[in-house]
Design an enzyme around this catalytic site. Sequence first.
Site, PDB file in Angstrom:
ATOM      1  N   LYS A 105      -4.149   4.921   5.947  1.00 33.32           N
ATOM      2  CA  LYS A 105      -3.072   5.486   5.146  1.00 33.32           C
ATOM      3  C   LYS A 105      -3.061   4.883   3.744  1.00 33.32           C
ATOM      4  O   LYS A 105      -3.452   3.746   3.530  1.00 33.32           O
ATOM      5  CB  LYS A 105      -1.715   5.246   5.825  1.00 33.32           C
ATOM      6  CG  LYS A 105      -1.551   6.028   7.123  1.00 33.32           C
ATOM      7  CD  LYS A 105      -1.441   7.508   6.850  1.00 33.32           C
ATOM      8  CE  LYS A 105      -1.539   8.337   8.119  1.00 33.32           C
ATOM      9  NZ  LYS A 105      -2.891   8.475   8.641  1.00 33.32           N
ATOM     10  N   ASP A 106      -2.559   5.664   2.799  1.00 34.43           N
ATOM     11  CA  ASP A 106      -2.567   5.326   1.384  1.00 34.43           C
ATOM     12  C   ASP A 106      -1.814   4.020   1.115  1.00 34.43           C
ATOM     13  O   ASP A 106      -0.729   3.786   1.646  1.00 34.43           O
ATOM     14  CB  ASP A 106      -1.906   6.470   0.600  1.00 34.43           C
ATOM     15  CG  ASP A 106      -2.277   6.463  -0.872  1.00 34.43           C
ATOM     16  OD1 ASP A 106      -1.977   5.456  -1.540  1.00 34.43           O
ATOM     17  OD2 ASP A 106      -2.848   7.456  -1.340  1.00 34.43           O
ATOM     18  N   LYS A 107      -2.405   3.191   0.246  1.00 34.85           N
ATOM     19  CA  LYS A 107      -1.756   1.935  -0.149  1.00 34.85           C
ATOM     20  C   LYS A 107      -0.526   2.185  -1.008  1.00 34.85           C
ATOM     21  O   LYS A 107       0.472   1.466  -0.920  1.00 34.85           O
ATOM     22  CB  LYS A 107      -2.759   1.058  -0.904  1.00 34.85           C
ATOM     23  CG  LYS A 107      -2.170  -0.252  -1.417  1.00 34.85           C
ATOM     24  CD  LYS A 107      -3.222  -1.102  -2.106  1.00 34.85           C
ATOM     25  CE  LYS A 107      -2.632  -2.430  -2.576  1.00 34.85           C
ATOM     26  NZ  LYS A 107      -3.658  -3.315  -3.175  1.00 34.85           N
TER      27      LYS A 107
END
Length: 355
Positions: free
Chosen positions: A74-76
């Site tokens: 998942k996106d930081k």
Amino acid sequence: MKLIYPLNVKNEFVFNSSPRDFTVEEIPLYEFTGEGEHLVLKVRKKEMTTWEMLDAVSGHVGIRRRDIGYAGLKDKHAMTIQYISLPAKFEEKLSSFSHEKIKILDTTRHNNKIRVGHLKGNRFEIRLKKVLGVQKDKLDSVLKWIKQNGVPNYFGNQRFGTNGNNWEDGKKLLDGTLKMRDRKTREFLMGSYQSYLFNKWLIKRMELNLLLEKFTEAETEQVMGLPEGSLKGVGKQPGFYKLLEGDLMMHYPYGRLFEVEDLETEAERFATKDIAPTGLIPGSKTKRAGGLAGYFEQMFDEEMKLFGARRYAWIQVTEVKKRYIEEKAHYELSFVLPKGSYATNVLDVLRGEAL
């Protein structure tokens, strides 16, 4: 009626990829059983990668990162909610876990470890800023088009690094002109090159689709240097994305791979969202398209000692909701995409920059 792809509709808005304005939540592939030897955690994180979150959890309970199961990365730069699993015997140790960027929202038992890909899709919530009245109306119009038709399934910028050139090192690794010991980094970079080739192919197919919106089949054949008559009947297909002879399709949102036999019939099925076209992620042991579709695919196909795959070229955007807050000029969006797809594809269409 001619279907016009909204690429010529330029919308201006501000989007910040931050936990305040960007939320991603996994949709599990199945219901958890409530019993078993594995403990499933529903975890919310912000401003850290999935790897960093897994390191924090594994370090606290005293296990290796690879002993923790997860469905996807998942996106930081978002507020993300995802599911991970670890042996249930560590449940008591988790009770004292605390981290300023991680919160365990829920726990439940399950029979097996979560594996990569074990999710239906992701739900995105996005806030667009500085959306004034006329822009709001344009966004409404393009969003309606997206709900009806879908979006191209490009790999997102996350695959290509901060400078967008990870694929160059991936190509060097495959060519043997670059050496690297770390296996995970090596695999990521080579996968980045595969993703780059897929995106280049999809750009070419999008060019074809756009030309057929504006020109006749014969004129499009001339512009793209295609054999005379090769696009006969293609321009009359009901959707924006046009199927070609030899295209490989899959049932949607998952299912069997098969080759187009009757363009008119399969185009109708595609329009009803029963099936969708696929593109090639180059590599071994992967079926290639034939006919005219194969001609486009061969431009971006390379032999490499990596497993290839087929990836949906076009995806549907479901459960779309919107809310406009006039006093703040905020346009809030919520939608669901299938696994492996990127919210940036929706944003690019909304901006009119999806080619």
